[in-house]
Design an enzyme around this catalytic site. Structure first.
Site, PDB file in Angstrom:
ATOM      1  N   CYS A  85       0.790  -1.232   0.000  1.00  0.00           N
ATOM      2  CA  CYS A  85       0.000   0.000   0.000  1.00  0.00           C
ATOM      3  C   CYS A  85       0.824   1.285   0.000  1.00  0.00           C
ATOM      4  O   CYS A  85       0.623   2.156  -0.845  1.00  0.00           O
ATOM      5  CB  CYS A  85      -0.979  -0.006   1.169  1.00  0.00           C
ATOM      6  N   HIS A 141      -1.960   7.030   4.662  1.00  0.00           N
ATOM      7  CA  HIS A 141      -0.860   6.079   4.785  1.00  0.00           C
ATOM      8  C   HIS A 141       0.440   6.545   4.140  1.00  0.00           C
ATOM      9  O   HIS A 141       1.226   5.748   3.620  1.00  0.00           O
ATOM     10  CB  HIS A 141      -1.265   4.715   4.203  1.00  0.00           C
TER      11      HIS A 141
END
Length: 563
Positions: A85, A141
């Site tokens: 990710c 993130h």
């Protein structure tokens, strides 16, 4: 042996290569769109969505709205990202391969003092320069050590979502603390609200409050379908024929996301925005089969340089008629959206930061109705991660060393990886444990009532043939090492070569018998190895929580910037 299930995909791959070998120059008529109003841009990222978890790739999972959008726009057949990710999101935002930003290793743990370096403009910054206003909902993130690293510090004027890599869908907690923000402040009033529906609600709220004085860039980063596996009961009930509870829940999560995206597009239509909206949909990385996802028939999954970890589901569609309905056979990568969307906006990419952008402008090729127009990209970098090369710095964080995919008339469709591409390493069959008859019973009796709106009150009768929903018999050699194992392997540099034209599922390593092909691809890969910056979280100390971050979370009851 070649999988029977792959035959339908082999035909597409063969067509792609034939088109590449007969490529003609891009039509001058396919110009960057600058006439009239600048399009609204809506970028949707699904977290951990598997290649075989969407209907438009033949999955048993129902995604009727995504399928409809994909059929009306440009469906990517050779779209790549990084296998985890944080690297993928860094590439999308910065327009660079992750190894050029220091974000190429693993993922950012909550509370570490590692961030996407501030020197890199984000996609929001670039579009703002072209006259856009930018908003974001969902997963960030990319670091939040200080306010300047959060979305509102990186070009987004409004933000609702979570800053870490994953959390509970209902409590919105990560690592024992709430992780939900709205414009820089903890959002504590949403306990018990399922995030997929909550994020859609917030997106609609933002859209309805927007005055449309400027074109809008909206980044919707769904939590779906990342673990933990959680879904509303009414969606789980749609899949009661799937006896595997994890797969059943994963299917429910995916269908819920599909319904919520339809609700968002319906809002855009009601606001008069959809006809001038360009929507991009992509997974961030391959699905993790050890959770419940499927990338079948591709090999491997999340955390690996196998096709199942890096070859992703993606499409682009325009609510008006700006993009044709077609399959795009050229190569594309996450990092290309910076140059492509700035071009679609009629802007000029102004980015002199070193390392220079890797982003390529695909917009003329995407607009072209000529299937032979495969765009400017001839290769994509899978990654360069030096963390465990000379010294093993992260024993549990192996996802391959370096890799590249080439697709051009000179070399064909080849892939070179240095070192073991990672584990999971297999052809991981979706774990639904159902027979063909069970599927047909479900199609006949259950699918007739599909979720037509958020209240599940509308029914639309659908008849399908079970053969169309992944009902092929399970091959005998699947499920090979499909559990996760990120330990550093013995082979960390050896060449592995595949001819994806004839072997899209990566069964035959051609490196021992084709040293000349290895040498050719190494000529392309070596400059990326040489130019890779040191991973910002390479050392063990760089992957630990900052004590000040934990202290701030305790004081606020929520993860917040601490510097």
């Amino acid at each position: 042996k070649t999988l029977d299930l792959c035959s339908r995909n082999m035909a597409l791959v063969a067509v792609a290569v034939v088109l590449l070998l007969t490529v003609v120059p891009a039509s001058n008529a396919a110009q960057v769109h600058t006439a009239g109003k600048q399009p609204n841009i809506f970028l949707v990222v699904s977290d951990d969505l598997g290649f075989n978890d969407v209907g438009f790739h033949g999955s048993e999972i129902r995604t009727p709205f995504l399928d409809e959008l994909a059929s009306k726009g440009v469906l990517f057949k050779n779209y790549y990202g990084h296998s985890i990710c944080t690297p993928s999101r860094a590439a999308i935002m910065s327009g660079r391969f992750a190894s050029h930003t220091g974000m190429q290793h693993s993922f950012l743990l909550t509370g570490t003092d590692v961030n996407l370096p501030i020197k890199f403009k984000t996609l929001a910054n670039h579009l703002n320069e072209a006259g856009y206003r930018s908003m974001m909902v969902g997963k960030w993130h990319l670091g939040f050590e200080s306010d300047s690293y959060t979305p509102t510090g990186r070009g987004f004027e409004k933000y609702f979502g979570y800053l870490s890599g994953g959390e509970d869908y209902y409590t919105h907690k990560a690592g024992g603390y709430l992780d939900l923000q709205e414009d820089g402040k903890p959002a504590k009033e949403y306990d018990g609200k399922y995030s997929t529906i909550l994020f859609a609600n917030k997106t609609i709220e933002f859209l309805e409050g927007y005055n449309q004085s400027n074109p809008l860039f909206f980044y919707l980063a769904f939590q779906s379908v990342h673990s933990p596996l959680e879904a509303p009961a009414e969606y789980v009930a749609l899949y009661n024929w799937i006896t595997s509870k994890p797969r059943r829940t994963l299917a429910a999560m995916t269908t819920c996301m599909d319904v919520e995206l339809k609700r968002i597009v319906t809002t855009l239509q009601s606001l008069g925005m959809w006809d001038n909206t360009l929507m991009v949909f992509t997974a961030d990385n391959g699905g993790p089969p050890y959770v419940a996802n499927s990338n079948f028939p591709l090999r491997g999954g999340k955390w690996t340089m196998w096709e199942g970890g890096t070859h992703l589901a993606a499409f682009a569609v325009h609510g008006g008629d700006l993009l044709p309905s077609k399959t795009f056979y050229g190569l594309a990568h996450h990092c290309d959206w910076v140059a492509t969307l700035v071009a679609a906006a009629g802007g000029v990419l102004n980015d002199t930061t070193v390392p220079k952008p890797d982003s390529m402008n695909l917009w003329p090729a995407l607009m072209s109705s000529n299937l032979s127009d495969v765009g400017p990209r001839t290769h994509v970098l899978l990654n360069v991660d030096q963390t465990n090369q000379e010294t093993i710095n992260d024993q549990g964080g192996w996802s391959g060393y370096a890799g590249i995919v080439v697709l051009n008339s000179a070399m064909g469709h080849k892939k070179l990886v240095l070192g073991t591409p990672g584990i999971p390493n297999g052809w991981c069959w979706p774990n639904q444990n159902s027979s063909k008859q069970q599927r047909q019973d479900w199609v006949d009796k259950k699918l007739c009532c599909t979720p037509g709106n958020v209240n599940m009150s509308a029914c639309a009768c659908v008849k399908e043939n079970a053969d169309a929903v992944s009902s092929d018999p399970m091959p005998s050699d699947v499920n090979v090492s499909c559990s996760f194992n990120g330990h550093v392997p013995a082979n960390r540099t050896g060449a592995i070569l595949f001819d994806l034209q004839i072997d899209p599922t990566e069964r035959t390593n051609l490196a021992p018998s084709n040293p000349e092909n290895v040498a050719q691809l190494m000529q392309l890969l070596q400059p990326y190895i040489d130019s890779a910056v040191t991973p910002l979280n390479e050392l063990p100390a760089e992957r630990k929580e900052d004590p000040k971050a934990v202290q701030a979370a305790k004081q606020q009851g929520c993860w917040v910037p601490w510097e």
